[in-house]
Design an enzyme around this catalytic site. Structure first.
Site, PDB file in Angstrom:
ATOM      1  N   ASN A   1     -65.513 -54.080  38.931  1.00 52.53           N
ATOM      2  CA  ASN A   1     -66.786 -54.475  39.522  1.00 52.53           C
ATOM      3  C   ASN A   1     -66.938 -55.995  39.423  1.00 52.53           C
ATOM      4  OD1 ASN A   1     -67.042 -53.948  36.703  1.00 52.53           O
ATOM      5  ND2 ASN A   1     -69.255 -53.706  36.857  1.00 52.53           N
TER       6      ASN A   1
ATOM      7  N   GLU B   1     -69.940 -58.594  39.877  1.00 53.58           N
ATOM      8  CA  GLU B   1     -71.381 -58.781  40.082  1.00 53.58           C
ATOM      9  C   GLU B   1     -71.666 -60.166  40.649  1.00 53.58           C
ATOM     10  OE1 GLU B   1     -73.185 -57.601  36.352  1.00 53.58           O
ATOM     11  OE2 GLU B   1     -72.745 -55.481  36.774  1.00 53.58           O
TER      12      GLU B   1
ATOM     13  N   CYS C   1     -68.742 -52.608  43.506  1.00 53.04           N
ATOM     14  CA  CYS C   1     -68.226 -51.644  42.532  1.00 53.04           C
ATOM     15  C   CYS C   1     -66.703 -51.747  42.431  1.00 53.04           C
ATOM     16  CB  CYS C   1     -68.605 -50.221  42.943  1.00 53.04           C
ATOM     17  SG  CYS C   1     -70.323 -49.786  42.615  1.00 53.04           S
TER      18      CYS C   1
ATOM     19  N   GLU D   1     -64.557 -49.353  42.438  1.00 50.83           N
ATOM     20  CA  GLU D   1     -63.885 -48.448  43.378  1.00 50.83           C
ATOM     21  C   GLU D   1     -63.659 -49.154  44.709  1.00 50.83           C
ATOM     22  OE1 GLU D   1     -66.457 -47.822  41.452  1.00 50.83           O
ATOM     23  OE2 GLU D   1     -66.397 -45.784  40.652  1.00 50.83           O
TER      24      GLU D   1
ATOM     25  N   CYS E   1     -70.514 -43.828  41.365  1.00 54.27           N
ATOM     26  CA  CYS E   1     -71.852 -43.764  41.959  1.00 54.27           C
ATOM     27  C   CYS E   1     -71.767 -43.030  43.301  1.00 54.27           C
ATOM     28  CB  CYS E   1     -72.423 -45.172  42.151  1.00 54.27           C
ATOM     29  SG  CYS E   1     -71.719 -46.098  43.519  1.00 54.27           S
TER      30      CYS E   1
ATOM     31  N   CYS F   1     -69.856 -44.776  46.073  1.00 55.36           N
ATOM     32  CA  CYS F   1     -68.401 -44.805  45.826  1.00 55.36           C
ATOM     33  C   CYS F   1     -67.781 -43.422  46.027  1.00 55.36           C
ATOM     34  CB  CYS F   1     -68.106 -45.351  44.437  1.00 55.36           C
ATOM     35  SG  CYS F   1     -68.372 -47.142  44.375  1.00 55.36           S
TER      36      CYS F   1
HETATM   37  N1  THU Z   1     -70.353 -49.671  38.912  1.00 55.96           N
HETATM   38  C1  THU Z   1     -69.090 -49.516  39.414  1.00 55.96           C
HETATM   39  O1  THU Z   1     -68.312 -50.478  39.475  1.00 55.96           O
HETATM   40  N2  THU Z   1     -68.724 -48.278  39.838  1.00 55.96           N
HETATM   41  C2  THU Z   1     -69.515 -47.174  39.782  1.00 55.96           C
HETATM   42  O2  THU Z   1     -69.177 -46.141  40.332  1.00 55.96           O
HETATM   43  C3  THU Z   1     -70.763 -47.229  39.019  1.00 55.96           C
HETATM   44  C4  THU Z   1     -71.325 -48.591  38.837  1.00 55.96           C
HETATM   45  C5  THU Z   1     -70.778 -51.009  38.480  1.00 55.96           C
HETATM   46  C6  THU Z   1     -71.789 -51.649  39.387  1.00 55.96           C
HETATM   47  C7  THU Z   1     -72.460 -52.614  38.433  1.00 55.96           C
HETATM   48  O3  THU Z   1     -71.705 -53.818  38.424  1.00 55.96           O
HETATM   49  C8  THU Z   1     -72.365 -51.959  37.083  1.00 55.96           C
HETATM   50  O4  THU Z   1     -71.370 -50.955  37.204  1.00 55.96           O
HETATM   51  C9  THU Z   1     -73.664 -51.322  36.622  1.00 55.96           C
HETATM   52  O5  THU Z   1     -74.192 -50.463  37.557  1.00 55.96           O
END
Ligand code: THU
Length: 134
Positions: free
Chosen positions: A45, A47, A56, A58, A89, A92
Site C-alpha cells: 500500500n 498512502e 492498496c 493488491e 477490502c 480489492c
Molecule cells: N489496505 C490495503 O493495502 N489492502 C487492503 O485490502 C486493505 C487496506 C491498506 C489501505 C490503507 O493504506 C491501509 O491499508 C489502511 O486501510
C-alpha cells in the site's frame, strides 16, 4: 498445510510488507501474486497526504502483473497486521476477481506467518465479472 510455492508466496508478501508506505494509517500491507507464467509480482500500500489518493497493496501487485505480461492470478498472498485477519477490502476483492478463477486461493498472513486460506468465491460470493459482459 501449504505447498512449497504457497509458502514462498506467503514469505514474499510478509517480506515486501515492510516496504509499504503507510505513514498515516501505520497499517502496512504486502501482497504477492503468482501468475500463470509462474512469475511472482509484489505490491504494497502506498498512502498519500491527500488521503483518498492512497492505493492498496493488491492494486500495486495487480498492476505489476499486467505490466509484466501476466494475465491470470493463480495464487495470491496478503500480509497485514492487527488482531483481525487482513482480508482484502471490498474494492480489492473485485480487482482480484477480474483476473482470477472463483476457486483461486487467497492466503492471508499476519506480519510473520500464514493464518488462513480462502478461495476468492468465499470472499466475493455471487460476484460480477468479465463473463457478465458477454
Ligand atoms: N489496505 C490495503 O493495502 N489492502 C487492503 O485490502 C486493505 C487496506 C491498506 C489501505 C490503507 O493504506 C491501509 O491499508 C489502511 O486501510
Amino acid at each position: 498445510m501449504l505447498t512449497h510455492v504457497e509458502k514462498q508466496l506467503c514469505e514474499s508478501a510478509i517480506t515486501v510488507r515492510k516496504n509499504a508506505y503507510a505513514p498515516y494509517s501505520k497499517f502496512k500491507v504486502g501482497v504477492a501474486i503468482l501468475d500463470e507464467l509462474k512469475n511472482i509480482h509484489l505490491g504494497v500500500n502506498v498512502e498519500n497526504a491527500a488521503y483518498p489518493q492512497g492505493t492498496c497493496a493488491e492494486a500495486g501487485a495487480i498492476s505489476s502483473m499486467i505490466a509484466s505480461g501476466g494475465k491470470k492470478i493463480k495464487l495470491i498472498a496478503i500480509s497485514g497486521s492487527g488482531s483481525e485477519l487482513c482480508t482484502p477490502c471490498g474494492g480489492c476483492r473485485q480487482k482480484i476477481r477480474e483476473f482470477s478463477a472463483l476457486k483461486t486461493p487467497v492466503l492471508i498472513c499476519d506480519e510473520e506467518m500464514f493464518q488462513k486460506r480462502f478461495i476468492l468465491e468465499a470472499l466475493l460470493p455471487a460476484s460480477f465479472g468479465p463473463d457478465n459482459l458477454f
